[in-house]
Design an enzyme around this catalytic site. Structure first.
Site, short mmCIF file in Angstrom:
data_model
loop_
_atom_site.label_atom_id
_atom_site.label_comp_id
_atom_site.label_asym_id
_atom_site.label_seq_id
_atom_site.Cartn_x
_atom_site.Cartn_y
_atom_site.Cartn_z
N GLY A 46 3.54 1.50 -0.37
CA GLY A 46 2.18 1.81 0.05
C GLY A 46 1.19 0.88 -0.63
N GLN A 51 -6.76 -2.02 -3.79
CA GLN A 51 -5.85 -2.72 -4.71
C GLN A 51 -5.86 -4.24 -4.52
OE1 GLN A 51 -2.50 0.16 -3.57
NE2 GLN A 51 -1.92 -0.47 -5.63
N CYS A 91 3.18 2.64 -8.95
CA CYS A 91 2.04 2.01 -8.27
C CYS A 91 2.09 0.51 -8.50
CB CYS A 91 0.75 2.60 -8.85
SG CYS A 91 -0.73 1.91 -8.10
N LEU A 92 1.83 -0.25 -7.45
CA LEU A 92 1.83 -1.72 -7.58
C LEU A 92 0.75 -2.19 -8.54
CD1 LEU A 92 2.49 -2.89 -3.91
CD2 LEU A 92 4.11 -2.74 -5.80
N HIS A 133 -1.70 9.56 -2.65
CA HIS A 133 -1.80 8.52 -3.69
C HIS A 133 -2.72 7.38 -3.21
CE1 HIS A 133 0.29 5.77 -6.78
NE2 HIS A 133 -0.40 4.93 -6.02
N GLU A 134 -2.52 6.95 -1.96
CA GLU A 134 -3.30 5.81 -1.44
C GLU A 134 -4.77 6.18 -1.19
OE1 GLU A 134 -1.89 3.09 -1.80
OE2 GLU A 134 0.16 3.80 -1.93
N HIS A 137 -6.67 5.89 -4.25
CA HIS A 137 -7.09 4.51 -4.52
C HIS A 137 -8.44 4.21 -3.87
CE1 HIS A 137 -3.89 2.58 -6.72
NE2 HIS A 137 -2.96 2.92 -5.86
NI NI Z 1 -0.85 2.87 -6.06
#
Ligand code: NI
Length: 167
Positions: A46, A51, A91-92, A133-134, A137
């Site tokens: 995701g 991000q 998470c990236l 989660h997204e 962000h």
């Molecule tokens: Ni994330």
């Protein structure tokens, strides 16, 4: 298509709240395609536009192993939620860190797709966790915010050390 640079915690730009997309045009579609490419390359499941330092309410997700289930959510909104579930998340933007977060077990999401068409989706399990989660962000929130201050401080130090090594 192009790979985009993913911001890493504790970069303050990850805290910028994203604005709704007014019109799903070619520019937005190009961004969506670039986000998919960046997520697949990472690899991740995701990615939110926040991000990659674009403050627009856009999320891409693909939980499959073979890139066959791409989901694009533009201006996603959770209109109903139920239950509770604890899942280990990563998470990236916080590479190498995994911890347990409690979220709703299923959610009902409204959004626009890549063509600007409205859709609603009732989802559960990992997809539900992922969209929550997204969307966080997009609101400038990270999964580490759910952890204790002590843990978050430790993660922050680790990330800063990692960044010094890269630079
Ligand atoms: Ni994330």
């Amino acid at each position: 298509m192009a790979l985009l640079q993913v911001l890493h915690y504790p970069d303050p730009r990850l805290r910028n709240p994203a604005q709704p997309v007014a019109q799903v045009d070619d520019e937005v579609r190009r961004l969506v395609d670039d986000m998919f490419e960046t997520m697949y390359e990472a690899p991740g499941i995701g990615l939110a536009a926040t991000q990659v330092n674009v403050p627009k309410r856009i999320v891409v997700i693909d939980l499959s192993n073979d890139r066959t289930e791409p989901y694009c959510f533009i201006n996603p909104k959770i209109v109903a939620r139920e239950g509770e579930e604890e899942t280990e998340e990563g998470c990236l933007s916080v590479p190498g860190i995994y911890d347990t977060v409690r979220r709703s077990r299923w959610v009902h999401v409204e959004a626009l797709d890549r063509d600007g068409k409205a859709f609603t989706l009732k989802i559960d399990d990992l997809l539900a966790v992922c969209i929550q989660h997204e969307i966080d962000h997009l609101d400038g929130k990270l999964f580490v915010d759910y952890l204790s201050e002590v843990k978050r401080g430790r993660i922050r130090k680790k990330m800063e050390k990692l960044r010094r090594k890269i630079l």
